[in-house]
Design a protein around this motif. Structure first.
Motif, short mmCIF file in Angstrom:
data_model
loop_
_atom_site.label_atom_id
_atom_site.label_comp_id
_atom_site.label_asym_id
_atom_site.label_seq_id
_atom_site.Cartn_x
_atom_site.Cartn_y
_atom_site.Cartn_z
N GLN A 27 0.81 -1.22 0.00
CA GLN A 27 0.00 0.00 0.00
C GLN A 27 0.85 1.27 0.00
OE1 GLN A 27 -2.60 -1.26 -0.87
NE2 GLN A 27 -4.15 -1.11 0.71
N LEU A 28 2.15 1.12 0.05
CA LEU A 28 3.03 2.28 0.24
C LEU A 28 2.80 3.38 -0.80
CD1 LEU A 28 5.62 3.35 1.90
CD2 LEU A 28 6.83 2.69 -0.16
N PHE A 29 2.78 3.00 -2.06
CA PHE A 29 2.67 4.02 -3.10
C PHE A 29 1.25 4.57 -3.22
CE2 PHE A 29 6.67 1.97 -3.90
CZ PHE A 29 7.49 3.08 -4.00
N LYS A 30 0.27 3.76 -2.84
CA LYS A 30 -1.11 4.27 -2.77
C LYS A 30 -1.23 5.31 -1.67
CE LYS A 30 -3.77 0.27 -4.16
NZ LYS A 30 -4.64 -0.76 -3.59
N VAL A 31 -0.59 5.04 -0.55
CA VAL A 31 -0.62 6.00 0.55
C VAL A 31 0.04 7.31 0.10
CG1 VAL A 31 0.35 6.51 2.85
CG2 VAL A 31 -0.71 4.30 2.41
N ALA A 32 1.17 7.20 -0.58
CA ALA A 32 1.88 8.38 -1.06
C ALA A 32 0.99 9.19 -1.99
CB ALA A 32 3.17 7.97 -1.77
N SER A 33 0.26 8.49 -2.84
CA SER A 33 -0.60 9.17 -3.79
C SER A 33 -1.81 9.80 -3.10
CB SER A 33 -0.98 8.17 -4.88
OG SER A 33 -2.25 8.42 -5.36
N LEU A 34 -2.40 9.07 -2.14
CA LEU A 34 -3.55 9.61 -1.39
C LEU A 34 -3.20 10.87 -0.62
CD1 LEU A 34 -5.59 6.85 0.42
CD2 LEU A 34 -6.33 8.46 -1.30
N LEU A 35 -1.98 10.93 -0.15
CA LEU A 35 -1.56 12.10 0.61
C LEU A 35 -1.13 13.24 -0.30
CD1 LEU A 35 0.45 10.40 3.47
CD2 LEU A 35 -1.78 11.49 3.64
N GLY A 36 -1.11 12.97 -1.60
CA GLY A 36 -0.73 14.02 -2.55
C GLY A 36 0.74 14.39 -2.47
N LEU A 37 1.58 13.42 -2.14
CA LEU A 37 3.01 13.72 -1.94
C LEU A 37 3.67 14.26 -3.20
CD1 LEU A 37 4.34 10.86 0.35
CD2 LEU A 37 3.18 12.98 0.95
N GLU A 38 3.16 13.83 -4.36
CA GLU A 38 3.81 14.28 -5.61
C GLU A 38 3.64 15.77 -5.84
OE1 GLU A 38 1.12 12.40 -5.46
OE2 GLU A 38 -0.35 13.06 -6.92
N LYS A 39 2.70 16.38 -5.11
CA LYS A 39 2.48 17.81 -5.28
C LYS A 39 3.19 18.65 -4.22
CE LYS A 39 -2.13 16.79 -6.84
NZ LYS A 39 -2.90 16.15 -5.75
N MET A 40 3.85 17.98 -3.28
CA MET A 40 4.49 18.72 -2.18
C MET A 40 5.93 19.09 -2.50
SD MET A 40 3.38 16.72 1.26
CE MET A 40 1.66 16.33 1.59
N ASP A 41 6.33 20.23 -1.96
CA ASP A 41 7.71 20.66 -2.13
C ASP A 41 8.59 20.23 -0.96
OD1 ASP A 41 7.14 21.97 -4.53
OD2 ASP A 41 6.45 23.77 -3.47
N ASN A 42 7.97 19.63 0.04
CA ASN A 42 8.72 19.22 1.23
C ASN A 42 9.75 18.14 0.88
OD1 ASN A 42 5.90 19.96 1.72
ND2 ASN A 42 6.40 19.82 3.86
N THR A 43 10.76 18.02 1.72
CA THR A 43 11.70 16.91 1.55
C THR A 43 11.02 15.63 2.01
OG1 THR A 43 13.53 18.39 2.02
CG2 THR A 43 13.98 16.04 2.21
N ILE A 44 10.99 14.64 1.13
CA ILE A 44 10.25 13.41 1.42
C ILE A 44 11.18 12.21 1.24
CG2 ILE A 44 8.32 11.94 0.70
CD1 ILE A 44 6.96 14.52 -0.35
#
Ligand SMILES: [Zn+2]
Length: 154
Positions: A27-44
């Motif tokens: 579920q890791l990449f689904k979680v990343a997508s649900l949280l909208g991580l691809e739109k964040m500028d934060n260090t991830i």
């Protein structure tokens, strides 16, 4: 160094932010997508398949400078219940939260009944969590029951 301390350091290697722990690897990449991580500028930092005593294997996501609101986190509970959120300030875990499904989900899930009013009017969907263990939810408008594996997130 104690094993416990070592484990905490591994999770806490973040000055300020959130470490999401115990994510099922599938579920890791689904979680990343649900949280909208691809739109964040934060260090991830995203790591997967770490050894876990509790669950065999797990994924971890660390997001610097990000503290989530309840409704952002509710999204994760839908696909990965029981993940642990570590809130980190000044390199220390100041709070641990277990993510659990809320009693109701508003505007998160699409009803899979095409005739449901929520699919035909500009309005928010509302679901009651019917069975916390299985993750089944029920539409408050048309009473359609949706099993966890059929849940479509808006
Ligand atoms: Zn419905």
């Amino acid at each position: 160094m104690s094993a416990q301390k070592q484990k905490e350091l591994q999770v806490a290697a973040l000055e300020n932010g959130t470490a999401i722990d115990h994510i099922p690897p599938s579920q890791l990449f689904k979680v990343a997508s649900l949280l909208g991580l691809e739109k964040m500028d934060n260090t991830i930092t995203i790591g997967n398949n770490f050894h876990s005593k509790k669950m065999g294997c797990k994924g971890v996501i660390k997001i610097a400078g990000k503290f989530f609101e309840e409704d952002e986190i509710n999204r994760i509970a839908l696909i990965a219940p029981n993940v642990i959120l570590n809130i980190i300030r000044d390199y220390e875990v100041v709070e641990k939260k277990t993510v659990t499904l809320p009693d109701e989900l508003i505007g998160l899930v699409k009803c899979n009944n095409p005739k449901c009013i929520t699919n035909n009017e500009p309005m928010l969907s509302r679901f009651d969590v019917e069975d916390r263990a299985s993750g089944a939810i029920r539409c408050r408008y048309c009473e359609r029951k949706i099993n966890k594996e059929d849940i479509v997130i808006k």
